[in-house]
Design an enzyme around this catalytic site. Structure first.
Site, short mmCIF file in Angstrom:
data_model
loop_
_atom_site.label_atom_id
_atom_site.label_comp_id
_atom_site.label_asym_id
_atom_site.label_seq_id
_atom_site.Cartn_x
_atom_site.Cartn_y
_atom_site.Cartn_z
N THR A 71 -12.42 -41.94 -9.05
CA THR A 71 -13.54 -42.20 -7.14
C THR A 71 -14.53 -42.14 -7.40
O THR A 71 -15.33 -42.64 -5.93
CB THR A 71 -12.38 -41.27 -6.93
OG1 THR A 71 -12.81 -39.72 -7.03
CG2 THR A 71 -10.88 -41.29 -6.60
N ASN A 121 -14.36 -42.26 -20.16
CA ASN A 121 -14.75 -43.62 -20.17
C ASN A 121 -13.99 -43.63 -21.94
O ASN A 121 -13.78 -43.07 -22.58
CB ASN A 121 -16.12 -43.99 -20.29
CG ASN A 121 -16.99 -43.32 -21.84
OD1 ASN A 121 -16.67 -43.24 -22.86
ND2 ASN A 121 -18.19 -42.45 -21.15
N GLY A 147 -21.21 -37.79 -14.37
CA GLY A 147 -20.41 -37.66 -13.73
C GLY A 147 -19.31 -36.43 -14.18
O GLY A 147 -19.95 -35.39 -14.57
N ASP A 195 -17.06 -36.46 -16.73
CA ASP A 195 -17.24 -36.76 -17.92
C ASP A 195 -18.28 -36.01 -18.69
O ASP A 195 -18.14 -35.65 -19.69
CB ASP A 195 -16.79 -38.19 -18.89
CG ASP A 195 -16.60 -38.74 -20.19
OD1 ASP A 195 -16.14 -37.15 -20.84
OD2 ASP A 195 -17.00 -39.44 -20.29
N TYR A 202 -17.19 -45.44 -10.88
CA TYR A 202 -15.75 -46.17 -11.22
C TYR A 202 -15.48 -47.15 -9.88
O TYR A 202 -14.48 -48.01 -9.32
CB TYR A 202 -14.63 -46.22 -12.09
CG TYR A 202 -14.73 -46.05 -13.23
CD1 TYR A 202 -16.01 -46.13 -14.19
CD2 TYR A 202 -13.25 -45.36 -13.90
CE1 TYR A 202 -16.33 -46.06 -15.43
CE2 TYR A 202 -14.03 -45.44 -15.98
CZ TYR A 202 -15.40 -45.92 -16.21
OH TYR A 202 -16.05 -45.04 -17.25
N ASP A 245 -15.66 -26.86 -9.31
CA ASP A 245 -16.24 -27.20 -10.49
C ASP A 245 -15.45 -27.66 -11.72
O ASP A 245 -14.69 -26.16 -11.82
CB ASP A 245 -16.84 -26.70 -11.54
CG ASP A 245 -17.82 -26.94 -12.73
OD1 ASP A 245 -17.25 -28.13 -13.16
OD2 ASP A 245 -18.90 -26.35 -13.16
#
Length: 165
Positions: A117, A23, A31, A33, A120, A9
Site C-alpha cells: 500500500t 522487494n 519504506g 523494508d 507499490y 513503527d
C-alpha cells in the site's frame, strides 16, 4: 485468532515475527523494508543475500538480529497495475505464505505491515480487505495473534473498520 491494530513503527514490536513488505531482491529498500533492514543491522542483509531473490507473493524467513522480535518474514507484494494483472491473488499469496511460515515455526504472534500500500500503490481499501479476509479465514492453530501495523491514521481507520465490523 486474536487480531489487533497498532499504529506505529513495526520495528519496535516484541512479537515472534514481523512481516516485511520486501522487494524481490530482499536487499532492503525504502519504506518499511528499509526501516526493518536499518533497525535489524547488517547481518539481516547478509542473510537475505543467501536467498538470492524471492518472487512476488512468496515468503522467506530470517533471524531478526537487532530487532525485538525473533524472526522477520519477508514477502514481496505486488505492484498495482490497475487490478487486471493478478495483483489481488498475489497479495493474498503474500499473507498465506507468511502464515504458512508462522505455522511451520509455531509462532504465536506475528505483525503484518500493510503490504503493497505504500510505494507499490495497491489501493488501501482493497489491500486491507484482502489482508483481513486472508487472516480471519486462516484455518490453522498458529499464529494465535496477528497484529496489523498501520503507518498512518488513514490506514489505521481502514483496518479498524474492517476488523471491528
Amino acid at each position: 485468532m486474536k487480531i489487533e491494530i497498532f499504529e506505529g513503527d513495526i520495528t519496535t514490536l516484541a512479537v515472534d515475527a514481523i512481516v516485511n513488505a520486501a522487494n524481490t531482491s530482499l536487499l532492503g529498500g525504502g519504506g518499511v523494508d528499509g526501516a526493518i533492514h536499518q533497525a535489524a543491522g547488517p547481518e539481516l542483509l547478509q542473510e537475505c543475500r543467501k536467498f538470492g531473490r524471492c518472487e512476488t507473493g512468496e515468503a522467506v524467513i530470517t533471524s531478526a538480529y537487532n530487532l525485538p522480535c525473533q524472526y522477520v518474514i519477508h514477502t514481496p507484494g505486488p505492484v498495482w497495475n490497475g487490478g487486471n494483472s493478478g495483483e489481488a491473488e498475489k497479495l493474498t499469496s503474500c499473507y498465506r505464505n507468511s502464515l504458512k511460515l508462522a505455522l511451520k515455526k509455531e509462532l504465536t504472534a506475528i505483525a503484518f505491515s500493510s503490504i503493497s500500500t505504500g510505494i507499490y500503490s495497491f489501493p488501501l481499501q482493497a489491500a486491507a480487505e484482502i489482508a483481513v479476509k486472508t487472516v480471519t479465514t486462516w484455518p490453522e492453530k498458529f499464529p494465535e495473534k496477528v497484529i496489523f501495523v498501520c503507518f498512518s491514521p488513514e490506514v489505521t481507520a481502514t483496518y479498524k473498520k474492517l476488523v471491528l465490523t
